[in-house]
Design an enzyme around this catalytic site. Structure first.
Site, PDB file in Angstrom:
ATOM      1  CB  SER A 245      -0.972   0.075   1.239  1.00  0.00           C
ATOM      2  OG  SER A 245      -0.226  -0.372   2.297  1.00  0.00           O
ATOM      3  CG  HIS A 275      -0.989  -5.112   2.106  1.00  0.00           C
ATOM      4  ND1 HIS A 275      -0.472  -5.135   3.203  1.00  0.00           N
ATOM      5  CD2 HIS A 275      -0.999  -3.866   1.313  1.00  0.00           C
ATOM      6  CE1 HIS A 275       0.078  -3.857   3.529  1.00  0.00           C
ATOM      7  NE2 HIS A 275      -0.286  -3.194   2.327  1.00  0.00           N
ATOM      8  CG  HIS A 322       5.559  -9.303   7.767  1.00  0.00           C
ATOM      9  ND1 HIS A 322       6.595  -8.050   7.302  1.00  0.00           N
ATOM     10  CD2 HIS A 322       4.511  -8.426   7.867  1.00  0.00           C
ATOM     11  CE1 HIS A 322       6.198  -7.237   7.162  1.00  0.00           C
ATOM     12  NE2 HIS A 322       4.681  -7.173   7.448  1.00  0.00           N
ATOM     13  NE  ARG A 331       1.934  -4.170  12.441  1.00  0.00           N
ATOM     14  CZ  ARG A 331       1.898  -4.364  10.854  1.00  0.00           C
ATOM     15  NH1 ARG A 331       1.513  -3.079  10.242  1.00  0.00           N
ATOM     16  NH2 ARG A 331       2.290  -5.478  10.309  1.00  0.00           N
ATOM     17  CG  ASP A 377      -3.525  -8.254   8.874  1.00  0.00           C
ATOM     18  OD1 ASP A 377      -3.952  -7.120   8.931  1.00  0.00           O
ATOM     19  OD2 ASP A 377      -2.596  -8.481   7.945  1.00  0.00           O
TER      20      ASP A 377
HETATM   21  N1  HAX Z   1       1.036 -19.957   5.827  1.00  0.00           N
HETATM   22  C1  HAX Z   1       1.539 -20.899   4.860  1.00  0.00           C
HETATM   23  N2  HAX Z   1       2.436 -20.628   3.897  1.00  0.00           N
HETATM   24  C2  HAX Z   1       3.195 -19.600   4.162  1.00  0.00           C
HETATM   25  C3  HAX Z   1       2.766 -18.483   5.073  1.00  0.00           C
HETATM   26  C4  HAX Z   1       1.525 -18.772   5.945  1.00  0.00           C
HETATM   27  N3  HAX Z   1       1.274 -18.016   6.905  1.00  0.00           N
HETATM   28  N4  HAX Z   1       3.716 -17.405   4.998  1.00  0.00           N
HETATM   29  C5  HAX Z   1       4.471 -17.812   3.988  1.00  0.00           C
HETATM   30  N5  HAX Z   1       4.253 -19.004   3.514  1.00  0.00           N
HETATM   31  C6  HAX Z   1       4.915 -19.793   2.475  1.00  0.00           C
HETATM   32  C7  HAX Z   1       4.908 -18.927   1.231  1.00  0.00           C
HETATM   33  O1  HAX Z   1       3.621 -19.044   0.665  1.00  0.00           O
HETATM   34  C8  HAX Z   1       5.919 -19.474   0.641  1.00  0.00           C
HETATM   35  O2  HAX Z   1       5.818 -20.629  -0.214  1.00  0.00           O
HETATM   36  P1  HAX Z   1       6.148 -21.136  -1.572  1.00  0.00           P
HETATM   37  O3  HAX Z   1       7.745 -21.032  -1.550  1.00  0.00           O
HETATM   38  O4  HAX Z   1       5.477 -22.187  -1.796  1.00  0.00           O
HETATM   39  O5  HAX Z   1       5.764 -20.105  -2.662  1.00  0.00           O
HETATM   40  C9  HAX Z   1       7.118 -19.791   1.625  1.00  0.00           C
HETATM   41  O6  HAX Z   1       6.245 -19.661   2.754  1.00  0.00           O
HETATM   42  C10 HAX Z   1       8.053 -18.716   1.814  1.00  0.00           C
HETATM   43  O7  HAX Z   1       7.448 -17.452   1.967  1.00  0.00           O
HETATM   44  P2  HAX Z   1       8.105 -16.239   2.775  1.00  0.00           P
HETATM   45  O8  HAX Z   1       9.422 -15.843   2.273  1.00  0.00           O
HETATM   46  O9  HAX Z   1       8.220 -16.826   4.390  1.00  0.00           O
HETATM   47  O10 HAX Z   1       7.020 -15.182   2.792  1.00  0.00           O
HETATM   48  P3  HAX Z   1       6.753 -14.183   1.798  1.00  0.00           P
HETATM   49  O11 HAX Z   1       7.658 -12.947   2.056  1.00  0.00           O
HETATM   50  O12 HAX Z   1       6.781 -14.607   0.365  1.00  0.00           O
HETATM   51  O13 HAX Z   1       5.062 -13.717   2.166  1.00  0.00           O
HETATM   52  C11 HAX Z   1       3.302 -13.233   3.337  1.00  0.00           C
HETATM   53  C12 HAX Z   1       4.937 -12.946   2.963  1.00  0.00           C
HETATM   54  C13 HAX Z   1       2.940 -12.163   4.547  1.00  0.00           C
HETATM   55  C14 HAX Z   1       2.622 -12.735   1.805  1.00  0.00           C
HETATM   56  C15 HAX Z   1       3.123 -14.568   3.758  1.00  0.00           C
HETATM   57  O14 HAX Z   1       3.889 -14.626   4.940  1.00  0.00           O
HETATM   58  C16 HAX Z   1       1.578 -14.802   3.710  1.00  0.00           C
HETATM   59  O15 HAX Z   1       0.994 -15.234   2.762  1.00  0.00           O
HETATM   60  N6  HAX Z   1       1.122 -14.810   4.992  1.00  0.00           N
HETATM   61  C17 HAX Z   1      -0.418 -15.099   5.156  1.00  0.00           C
HETATM   62  C18 HAX Z   1      -1.225 -13.779   4.589  1.00  0.00           C
HETATM   63  C19 HAX Z   1      -0.868 -12.724   5.805  1.00  0.00           C
HETATM   64  O16 HAX Z   1      -1.123 -12.953   6.754  1.00  0.00           O
HETATM   65  N7  HAX Z   1      -0.777 -11.615   5.218  1.00  0.00           N
HETATM   66  C20 HAX Z   1      -0.661 -10.282   5.807  1.00  0.00           C
HETATM   67  C21 HAX Z   1       0.907  -9.876   6.009  1.00  0.00           C
HETATM   68  C22 HAX Z   1       0.808  -8.545   6.990  1.00  0.00           C
HETATM   69  C23 HAX Z   1       0.276  -7.525   6.167  1.00  0.00           C
HETATM   70  O17 HAX Z   1       0.818  -6.998   5.301  1.00  0.00           O
HETATM   71  N8  HAX Z   1      -0.869  -6.678   6.860  1.00  0.00           N
HETATM   72  O18 HAX Z   1      -1.524  -6.070   5.859  1.00  0.00           O
END
Ligand code: HAX
Length: 440
Positions: A245, A275, A322, A331, A377
């Site tokens: 964002s 996000h 994250h 947070r 979240d």
């Molecule tokens: N559940 C399952 N798998 C997860 C995970 C979770 N909560 N978090 C990361 N992973 C997975 C990723 O999907 C990725 O899998 P692949 O290699 O198969 O693609 C692997 O672990 C490595 O990812 P990462 O490097 O640890 O995480 P990223 O930086 O790529 O992604 C995210 C960060 C926040 C998008 C990720 O942790 C996620 O999808 N979390 C769940 C959604 C979420 O809570 N989002 C909100 C984040 C905070 C925010 O911005 N709020 O607004």
């Protein structure tokens, strides 16, 4: 030049010398190599690649967010509050992020009053645009449509067309940002009451603070909900410059798009499930857990099985993980602290704690999740819901109201710094294969 208030006066006094430094450092050190970038960083979404100049906040992977150097516990202690045991006012955080110094009670009062006044002039067509959409459309669609509709009021666009000196762009940007921030709670509460409360709207109370007024317009009069709203608005306000964002707002702003266009871009990004929409998805995930198991107090083993089933079906566990953080998000911690203080026995809060006990180990066992800990979240929706704000689809919109504080403050600074249009280089797959000597 627009009307000069004392905050603008302070801003330009601080801003001009810093803008000079930005110009000088670029001229004198523009060829200095500051980092190396790996292919892995590019392919993983530019993680860790320093490519943005952001002054409002800084994110440490272990410690979490600091706003102009202040952590969340420090903000709770040092920012002005309405009562000793209350929560900090978001107006104070805005002041801190804008000027880099802590405000006093008068500064916060000035902003509360100024925003209450500016909120009175929302153009009718912003509400008409909302009303033209089906009530079933997601609140983020309604919210963003209203934001775009309000760009008819843009001071920046008018000043630009009138041929303003580019060193003064920060000024109409400040005016637009102040208008936009002041109006977002009214718009958000309008959407909430339209969709979930039979269009029974509640007028703003100009004597209230910005976040207290949002709770009031949504229909919540208890001091505890107002405190929660103040805390919610403070902790979601900013998370450094590279999150979706913030980055989207900055990127679109770099084309000299007005604050409404720029912020709207940021809100489109916030609406993604990875996000800001994660706060709503956490609630869907919890609700399904309770529905499937027929209880709001599952056993540890039941939670473990449910979380594993989520992973096995190729989905993420929302609220965990994250892109930058590597520890429990402060947070999350501060919201848990609030819940423990006021509503420790709430079933949803107990469930959040049980999940916190179980999920990090399960994510660690996958061997690939870089951060198994909860983010903001994982608890925010359960907290709102426990206080009666049970309509999950509005949670991302509330996040958006808060996020305006940080990303729009940075937008003012972007124009003060005189930052140029953003234009990173892209390459096709062949280029990357050649670069690393990839063999088929
Ligand atoms: N559940 C399952 N798998 C997860 C995970 C979770 N909560 N978090 C990361 N992973 C997975 C990723 O999907 C990725 O899998 P692949 O290699 O198969 O693609 C692997 O672990 C490595 O990812 P990462 O490097 O640890 O995480 P990223 O930086 O790529 O992604 C995210 C960060 C926040 C998008 C990720 O942790 C996620 O999808 N979390 C769940 C959604 C979420 O809570 N989002 C909100 C984040 C905070 C925010 O911005 N709020 O607004």
């Amino acid at each position: 030049m627009f009307y000069m208030d004392y905050i603008k006066d302070k801003l330009i006094t601080k801003g001009r010398p810093q803008a000079e430094i930005v110009k000088r450092i670029q001229k004198e050190y523009g060829d200095s190599v500051i980092q190396e970038t790996t292919l892995g960083q590019v392919f993983s979404g530019m993680k860790g690649v320093v490519s943005l100049l952001t002054c409002t906040s800084k994110l440490d992977p272990d410690e979490g967010i600091r706003f102009r150097g202040y952590s969340i516990p420090e903000l709770r202690e040092k920012l002005p509050k309405l009562s000793e045991d209350g929560e900090p006012l978001p107006e104070g955080l805005f002041y801190l992020m804008l000027l880099g110094e802590l405000p006093n009670d008068e500064d916060v009062k000035f902003l509360s009053d100024s925003w209450a006044k500016r909120a009175q002039d929302i153009p009718q067509h912003a509400f008409d645009v909302i009303n033209a959409l089906p009530k079933s459309s997601h609140p983020m669609i309604q919210f963003n449509s209203a934001i775009l509709a309000m760009s008819t009021e843009s001071h920046f666009r008018r000043a630009y067309l009138a041929g303003m000196d580019k060193r003064d762009y920060w000024d109409p940007m400040y005016e637009g940002v102040m208008d936009l921030i002041s109006r977002l709670p009214v718009i958000a509460a309008y959407i909430y009451r339209r969709v979930f409360h039979d269009e029974k709207y509640i007028d703003p109370d100009p004597s209230l603070d910005w976040a207290g007024n949002l709770a009031h317009m949504m229909g919540f009069e208890s001091e505890e909900v107002k405190r929660l709203m103040r805390l919610y608005m403070v902790i979601h306000a900013d998370h450094e410059g590279g999150n979706v964002s913030a980055h989207a707002t900055h990127l679109v702003g770099s084309a000299l798009s007005n604050p409404y266009y720029s912020f709207s871009a940021g809100m489109n990004g916030l609406a993604g499930p990875l996000h800001g929409m994660a706060n709503q998805n956490v609630m869907h995930w919890l609700q399904r857990l309770m529905d499937e198991l027929g209880t709001d107090a599952p056993t540890t083993e039941q939670v473990r099985e449910y979380a594993k089933a989520t992973l096995d079906s190729g989905r993420v566990i929302p609220g965990y993980g994250h892109a930058v953080l590597r520890k429990t998000d402060p947070r999350f911690a501060v919201q848990l602290d609030f819940a423990n203080k006021y509503i420790p026995e709430a079933p949803l809060i107990k469930l959040v704690k049980k999940i916190y006990d179980v999920v990090p180990d399960i994510l660690t066992e996958t061997g690939k999740v870089k951060n198994p800990w909860p983010n903001v979240d994982a608890i925010s929706g359960s907290l709102l819901s426990s206080y009666g704000i049970t309509e999950y689809p509005v949670y991302t919109m509330l996040f958006g109201v808060s996020r305006a504080l940080g990303v729009l403050t940075q937008l003012i600074w972007d124009r003060l710094y005189g930052l140029p249009i953003e234009r990173p280089k892209s390459q096709n797959l062949e280029w990357f294969k050649d670069k690393v000597g990839f063999k088929e």
